[in-house]
Scaffold this motif. Structure first.
Motif, PDB file in Angstrom:
ATOM      1  N   GLY A  70      67.224  48.797  62.532  1.00 18.14           N
ATOM      2  CA  GLY A  70      66.630  47.778  62.212  1.00 18.14           C
ATOM      3  C   GLY A  70      66.074  48.112  60.693  1.00 18.14           C
ATOM      4  N   THR A  71      66.188  46.959  59.847  1.00 17.94           N
ATOM      5  CA  THR A  71      65.768  47.023  58.521  1.00 17.94           C
ATOM      6  C   THR A  71      64.707  45.765  58.073  1.00 17.94           C
ATOM      7  OG1 THR A  71      66.965  46.893  56.083  1.00 17.94           O
ATOM      8  CG2 THR A  71      68.243  46.095  58.105  1.00 17.94           C
ATOM      9  N   THR A  72      63.784  46.144  57.075  1.00 17.72           N
ATOM     10  CA  THR A  72      63.301  44.938  56.576  1.00 17.72           C
ATOM     11  C   THR A  72      63.925  44.154  55.853  1.00 17.72           C
ATOM     12  OG1 THR A  72      62.371  46.515  55.079  1.00 17.72           O
ATOM     13  CG2 THR A  72      61.024  46.251  56.934  1.00 17.72           C
ATOM     14  N   ASP A  73      64.891  44.248  55.233  1.00 19.10           N
ATOM     15  CA  ASP A  73      65.888  43.670  54.421  1.00 19.10           C
ATOM     16  C   ASP A  73      67.272  43.768  54.809  1.00 19.10           C
ATOM     17  OD1 ASP A  73      67.380  42.167  52.331  1.00 19.10           O
ATOM     18  OD2 ASP A  73      66.242  43.390  50.556  1.00 19.10           O
ATOM     19  N   HIS A  74      67.762  43.074  55.864  1.00 20.86           N
ATOM     20  CA  HIS A  74      68.890  43.200  56.600  1.00 20.86           C
ATOM     21  C   HIS A  74      70.041  42.744  55.336  1.00 20.86           C
ATOM     22  CE1 HIS A  74      68.458  38.961  57.695  1.00 20.86           C
ATOM     23  NE2 HIS A  74      69.585  38.725  57.709  1.00 20.86           N
ATOM     24  N   GLU A  75      69.966  41.974  54.514  1.00 22.41           N
ATOM     25  CA  GLU A  75      70.781  41.352  53.670  1.00 22.41           C
ATOM     26  C   GLU A  75      71.339  42.348  52.652  1.00 22.41           C
ATOM     27  OE1 GLU A  75      69.730  37.693  52.095  1.00 22.41           O
ATOM     28  OE2 GLU A  75      69.972  36.603  54.027  1.00 22.41           O
TER      29      GLU A  75
ATOM     30  N   ILE B  16      74.602  37.495  63.800  1.00 20.16           N
ATOM     31  CA  ILE B  16      73.487  37.019  64.672  1.00 20.16           C
ATOM     32  C   ILE B  16      72.563  36.170  63.465  1.00 20.16           C
ATOM     33  CG2 ILE B  16      71.579  37.469  65.951  1.00 20.16           C
ATOM     34  CD1 ILE B  16      72.594  40.166  66.689  1.00 20.16           C
ATOM     35  N   LYS B  17      72.851  34.896  63.739  1.00 18.98           N
ATOM     36  CA  LYS B  17      72.196  33.863  62.909  1.00 18.98           C
ATOM     37  C   LYS B  17      70.841  34.267  62.462  1.00 18.98           C
ATOM     38  CE  LYS B  17      71.285  29.000  62.044  1.00 18.98           C
ATOM     39  NZ  LYS B  17      71.348  27.626  62.764  1.00 18.98           N
ATOM     40  N   ASP B  18      70.837  34.579  60.962  1.00 18.58           N
ATOM     41  CA  ASP B  18      69.381  34.884  60.377  1.00 18.58           C
ATOM     42  C   ASP B  18      68.781  36.057  60.621  1.00 18.58           C
ATOM     43  OD1 ASP B  18      69.739  32.247  59.092  1.00 18.58           O
ATOM     44  OD2 ASP B  18      68.573  31.541  60.874  1.00 18.58           O
ATOM     45  N   HIS B  19      69.691  36.979  61.500  1.00 18.43           N
ATOM     46  CA  HIS B  19      69.229  38.152  61.944  1.00 18.43           C
ATOM     47  C   HIS B  19      69.792  39.574  61.758  1.00 18.43           C
ATOM     48  CE1 HIS B  19      66.351  35.592  64.065  1.00 18.43           C
ATOM     49  NE2 HIS B  19      65.587  36.804  63.934  1.00 18.43           N
TER      50      HIS B  19
ATOM     51  N   VAL C 210      73.431  45.840  62.148  1.00 15.02           N
ATOM     52  CA  VAL C 210      72.264  45.891  61.106  1.00 15.02           C
ATOM     53  C   VAL C 210      71.591  44.620  61.451  1.00 15.02           C
ATOM     54  CG1 VAL C 210      71.550  45.328  58.887  1.00 15.02           C
ATOM     55  CG2 VAL C 210      73.475  46.972  59.406  1.00 15.02           C
ATOM     56  N   MET C 211      70.182  44.860  61.829  1.00 14.54           N
ATOM     57  CA  MET C 211      69.451  43.955  62.518  1.00 14.54           C
ATOM     58  C   MET C 211      68.049  43.729  61.577  1.00 14.54           C
ATOM     59  SD  MET C 211      68.111  45.023  66.095  1.00 14.54           S
ATOM     60  CE  MET C 211      66.940  46.145  66.450  1.00 14.54           C
ATOM     61  N   ALA C 212      67.492  42.376  61.346  1.00 13.31           N
ATOM     62  CA  ALA C 212      66.441  42.174  60.740  1.00 13.31           C
ATOM     63  C   ALA C 212      65.348  42.709  61.847  1.00 13.31           C
ATOM     64  CB  ALA C 212      66.071  40.983  60.272  1.00 13.31           C
ATOM     65  N   ALA C 213      64.221  43.437  60.865  1.00 13.65           N
ATOM     66  CA  ALA C 213      63.199  44.067  61.925  1.00 13.65           C
ATOM     67  C   ALA C 213      61.732  44.127  60.871  1.00 13.65           C
ATOM     68  CB  ALA C 213      63.317  45.244  62.359  1.00 13.65           C
TER      69      ALA C 213
END
Length: 306
Positions: A150-155, A173-176, A191-194
């Motif tokens: 999980g990462t605060t800046d997945h891009e 995963i759309k937007d995530h 890699v996922m947004a968190a």
């Protein structure tokens, strides 16, 4: 592809002895210098002390020094410094702060396992009882398959893996986030947004779905609190799964039957939405899988450290 395997992970936890004992039960084998081994992948997990649970290092395998040079150039183009070793290149992921090391390593050579015989309508592959109910002894994972961060800046994190290191995108995963691969497996890193940087889970290959179930049953026999989610089958990767939780709060997955991408030209990434980003069938994921119970404490720790 020049990248060919997920070598190993180094994971920090505050309760080293208890967490190591969990991975003994999980079926990994202790080796020298604190490493845990799998049957086919060798030394693939190291548990060390840290104030909170976290991923400290991720290592990927390459064939030669030309691969290391290419990776170094790609990472440096992103403005990230690299440390060159005799047979490795290391960079620090700029968001979550873990190290990524590309290291010259032998390719994993897995001996072909005969297909498990399963009977079906009009198809009799076995006589007598199923092999899965006759097996004895513990389940021993074949290799480390993937890790989810999980990462605060997945891009930004994805950019390092894809543009810098040379990972391929298997699905989004759309937007995530995205499922990324450094081998023929559908994914080796998700890699996922968190809301906070953290290690979500590690995933370990076993022979078939019977071993997924046998492994989980053994882990839960005297410790039902280890259960998280399963049995089910993912959509991305198509693999069977069962998730458990170690004493530090990290999830660990037994999996089998992962999609393999042997020709990049024949695979088109999909953008998955809703439940398909998580699973195809099985029980619904518990809230703690999507938002681990210690996330608030990890966020507080991150703010204090900042």
């Amino acid at each position: 592809m020049p990248l060919h395997r997920l070598n190993s992970l180094t994971v920090g936890v505050p309760n080293v002895a208890q967490t190591r004992s969990y991975y003994d039960d999980f079926g990994l084998t202790r080796g020298a210098e604190g490493w845990f081994h799998t049957r086919d992948g060798g030394a693939q997990l190291k548990i060390v002390e840290a104030p909170t649970r976290r991923l400290l290092e991720l290592s990927i395998g390459v064939d030669d020094h030309d691969d290391l040079d290419r990776i170094a150039r790609g990472v440096e183009r992103l403005g990230i410094a690299v440390l060159r070793g005799e047979n490795s290149v290391t960079a620090r992921e700029p968001v979550a702060g873990f190290e990524i090391t590309a290291r010259i390593a032998a390719r994993i050579a897995q001996e072909e396992l005969p297909p498990t015989p399963y009977n079906g309508p009009g198809r009799i592959e076995r006589s007598g009882r199923a092999p899965g109910v006759l097996r004895e002894g513990g389940v021993a994972p074949r290799k480390l398959g993937h890790v989810v961060v999980g990462t605060t800046d997945h891009e930004t994190t994805m950019r390092l893996f894809v543009e810098g290191l040379g990972f391929k995108v298997s699905d989004y995963i759309k937007d995530h986030g995205a499922f990324l691969r450094c081998s023929t497996d559908h994914h080796n890193v998700l890699v996922m947004a968190a809301p906070v940087n953290f290690l979500h889970h590690t995933s370990w290959q076993v022979d078939d779905v019977d071993e997924v179930g046998r492994g989980a049953q053994a882990m839960l026999e005297d410790n039902p609190d280890r259960h998280v989610w399963g049995l089910g089958r993912h959509h991305a990767g198509s693999n069977f799964f069962w998730y458990l939780k170690d004493p530090a709060g990290n999830f660990s997955e037994y999996y089998s039957d992962m999609d393999c991408i042997v020709d990049d030209q024949l695979w088109t990434p999909e953008t998955l939405e809703g439940a398909r980003g998580l699973f195809n069938w099985g029980p619904p994921p518990p809230p703690s899988f999507l938002h681990p119970e210690d996330l608030a404490a990890l966020m507080t720790g991150a703010h204090q450290a900042g």
